[in-house]
Motif scaffolding. Sequence first.
Motif, PDB file in Angstrom:
ATOM      1  N   VAL A 283       0.871  -1.185   0.000  1.00 53.94           N
ATOM      2  CA  VAL A 283       0.000   0.000   0.000  1.00 53.94           C
ATOM      3  C   VAL A 283       0.898   1.222   0.000  1.00 53.94           C
ATOM      4  O   VAL A 283       1.787   1.347   0.852  1.00 53.94           O
ATOM      5  CB  VAL A 283      -0.920   0.048   1.233  1.00 53.94           C
ATOM      6  N   CYS A 305      -0.117  -3.344  -5.861  1.00 52.70           N
ATOM      7  CA  CYS A 305      -0.029  -2.152  -5.011  1.00 52.70           C
ATOM      8  C   CYS A 305      -1.353  -1.401  -5.004  1.00 52.70           C
ATOM      9  O   CYS A 305      -1.941  -1.144  -6.058  1.00 52.70           O
ATOM     10  CB  CYS A 305       1.079  -1.230  -5.512  1.00 52.70           C
ATOM     11  N   LEU A 306      -1.807  -1.060  -3.815  1.00 57.15           N
ATOM     12  CA  LEU A 306      -2.943  -0.159  -3.626  1.00 57.15           C
ATOM     13  C   LEU A 306      -2.392   1.248  -3.467  1.00 57.15           C
ATOM     14  O   LEU A 306      -1.537   1.489  -2.607  1.00 57.15           O
ATOM     15  CB  LEU A 306      -3.739  -0.561  -2.382  1.00 57.15           C
ATOM     16  N   CYS A 307      -2.858   2.189  -4.297  1.00 58.92           N
ATOM     17  CA  CYS A 307      -2.292   3.542  -4.264  1.00 58.92           C
ATOM     18  C   CYS A 307      -3.358   4.574  -4.589  1.00 58.92           C
ATOM     19  O   CYS A 307      -4.520   4.236  -4.868  1.00 58.92           O
ATOM     20  CB  CYS A 307      -1.117   3.652  -5.234  1.00 58.92           C
ATOM     21  N   THR A 322      -2.186  -2.816 -10.195  1.00 64.51           N
ATOM     22  CA  THR A 322      -2.459  -1.797  -9.182  1.00 64.51           C
ATOM     23  C   THR A 322      -3.960  -1.666  -8.953  1.00 64.51           C
ATOM     24  O   THR A 322      -4.776  -1.965  -9.827  1.00 64.51           O
ATOM     25  CB  THR A 322      -1.918  -0.424  -9.598  1.00 64.51           C
ATOM     26  N   MET A 323      -4.292  -1.226  -7.766  1.00 66.77           N
ATOM     27  CA  MET A 323      -5.670  -0.883  -7.412  1.00 66.77           C
ATOM     28  C   MET A 323      -5.636   0.541  -6.902  1.00 66.77           C
ATOM     29  O   MET A 323      -4.839   0.862  -6.007  1.00 66.77           O
ATOM     30  CB  MET A 323      -6.194  -1.843  -6.349  1.00 66.77           C
ATOM     31  N   THR A 325      -7.444   4.124  -5.381  1.00 63.71           N
ATOM     32  CA  THR A 325      -8.566   4.647  -4.612  1.00 63.71           C
ATOM     33  C   THR A 325      -8.239   6.062  -4.158  1.00 63.71           C
ATOM     34  O   THR A 325      -7.134   6.561  -4.401  1.00 63.71           O
ATOM     35  CB  THR A 325      -8.875   3.741  -3.403  1.00 63.71           C
ATOM     36  N   ILE A 333     -10.194   4.290   1.779  1.00 66.65           N
ATOM     37  CA  ILE A 333      -9.072   3.387   2.061  1.00 66.65           C
ATOM     38  C   ILE A 333      -9.586   2.109   2.706  1.00 66.65           C
ATOM     39  O   ILE A 333      -9.213   0.995   2.312  1.00 66.65           O
ATOM     40  CB  ILE A 333      -8.040   4.079   2.977  1.00 66.65           C
ATOM     41  N   ALA A 336     -11.314  -0.181   0.170  1.00 62.30           N
ATOM     42  CA  ALA A 336     -10.367  -0.879  -0.704  1.00 62.30           C
ATOM     43  C   ALA A 336      -9.677  -2.008   0.045  1.00 62.30           C
ATOM     44  O   ALA A 336      -9.513  -3.123  -0.486  1.00 62.30           O
ATOM     45  CB  ALA A 336      -9.342   0.104  -1.249  1.00 62.30           C
ATOM     46  N   LEU A 337      -9.267  -1.756   1.289  1.00 57.32           N
ATOM     47  CA  LEU A 337      -8.624  -2.795   2.094  1.00 57.32           C
ATOM     48  C   LEU A 337      -9.590  -3.942   2.390  1.00 57.32           C
ATOM     49  O   LEU A 337      -9.188  -5.122   2.405  1.00 57.32           O
ATOM     50  CB  LEU A 337      -8.104  -2.203   3.404  1.00 57.32           C
ATOM     51  N   LEU A 340      -9.674  -6.182  -0.628  1.00 55.03           N
ATOM     52  CA  LEU A 340      -8.474  -6.999  -0.727  1.00 55.03           C
ATOM     53  C   LEU A 340      -8.480  -8.136   0.290  1.00 55.03           C
ATOM     54  O   LEU A 340      -8.046  -9.254  -0.002  1.00 55.03           O
ATOM     55  CB  LEU A 340      -7.225  -6.136  -0.521  1.00 55.03           C
TER      56      LEU A 340
END
Length: 380
Positions: A283, A305-307, A322-323, A325, A333, A336-337, A340
Motif C-alpha cells: 500500500v 499495489c494499492l495507491c 495496481t488498485m 482509490t 481506504i 479498498a482494504l 483486498l
Amino acid sequence: MKASCPVGVDVRGGAACATSPRILYWCETTDSQPFETGIQRVTRQLADGLVRRGADLVPVGWDAGRRLLRLPKPAEGELAADWLLLPEIPISVLGEGLDPIQLARAYGLRSAAIVHDLIPVRLPHLYDADAQALYRRYFRMFASADLVFATTDLVAGHLRTYLRTERLTVPPIMVVPLPGQFADTPRVQDAPIKRRPGDPLQLLTVATWEPRKNLLRLLRGVRLAQSRGGLQIKLTLVGRRGCYPEHDAEIETLLMTISGATARARTDNRELADLYEACHASVYPSCDEGFGMPVLESLWLGRPCLCHAGSAMAEVAPGGGTMMTDMADDTAIAAALTRLAAEPTLIDQLTNDALARPLRTWANYAADVASRLQLASAPV
C-alpha cells in the motif's frame, strides 16, 4: 582522466569511453548520506547506467572553502566536459546563495538537471522559512538549464507553471519516466503461494514518516477495515522517521491501537525485498508525488499495489497490477482494504497482472537520458 565515483560506480577503464561524452555528475549529497531516498536511488542507478553505456562520468560537488566546483583529485583542473548533469538537489551551493547552473555557464559547460517534483513550493506549509528560500532558489535554477528531465507530465507542467509565474525562461523539458526496477534485484517472475482462506492479509507500506506520505489516514483506514466483519489485516510499515516529532508520536499512538500493525526503520534492499516477498500486497498511501517509485517497485517484486487515484500515480499506476482509490478519504481506504481482505481472487488477479506487466529498467532510463544528451549536443 577517469576517477572513482563516490556513488559507488567504477568509472575507470573501457575503450568505449574514449569517444563518449564527458559528464560532470553532481552527486555529493548522495555520497554523504547513509540512507537512500528516491532521489538518491535515481542518482546512484543513473550513474551506474551511464557508465555502463560508456559515458566518461566525473563526480563533482562544491568546495565551499575555495568556492569552486570540487572534483576528485585525479581530475582536478580538468573541467573540459560536454555537460554538467544534476540528478539531485545541490544543497551545498544553493545554501550559499549560488546557482550551480550559472556556475556551469561560467565554466563554459552546458547543463542538464532532473526535476523530481515541486512539492516544496506547492505545499510550503510543510517547510520552514529557510527551507522554503532554498527550494525557491533551486526551482528558479532550472530556468538557466539547457535541458531538463521531468519524471512525469505532471511534474513538467508544474515546473512550466512555476517558472512562468516567476516570469522566468522555460527551458526545454523532456519527460523521461523512471523505471520500475527495484535497485539491482532481479525481477520476480513467479506468483507467490496463494493466500489460504482464513489467513490474514499481509500488507507492506514503504514510506518516510512525513505528513505528505499520508500514513495517518492509512492507519485509520486499516483500523476501520479491521472493525468490519472481523477482517484480519496485518500491516508492516517500513520507513525512516522525518523531522516531525508530533507527527511521529501520532503514528506511534495509532499503531498501538491496531492489531497486527508494526513499524521498522528503513532497511537495506535485500531485507526490503524479503519483506515484499512475505506480503500479499503493498500500500502506498501518499496523495502527492512527482512519480511514486514504490508503486512500480512493488510490481517489480511481484506484489500488487494499492495507491492513490491522483497526482503522479494517475500516470504511473495504470497498466496492470495496481488498485487505485482516494487516499485522501479514510472510508475509501477502508473499503479498498476490505475488498483486498475479503476477496482472495482479487489479490490473485492483481498479482498475475503485476507479473505480466512490462516495466522499464534502469538501463532503459540511462539510455533515454544519454540519447537526449547526445541529441542536445548535436550541432543544429
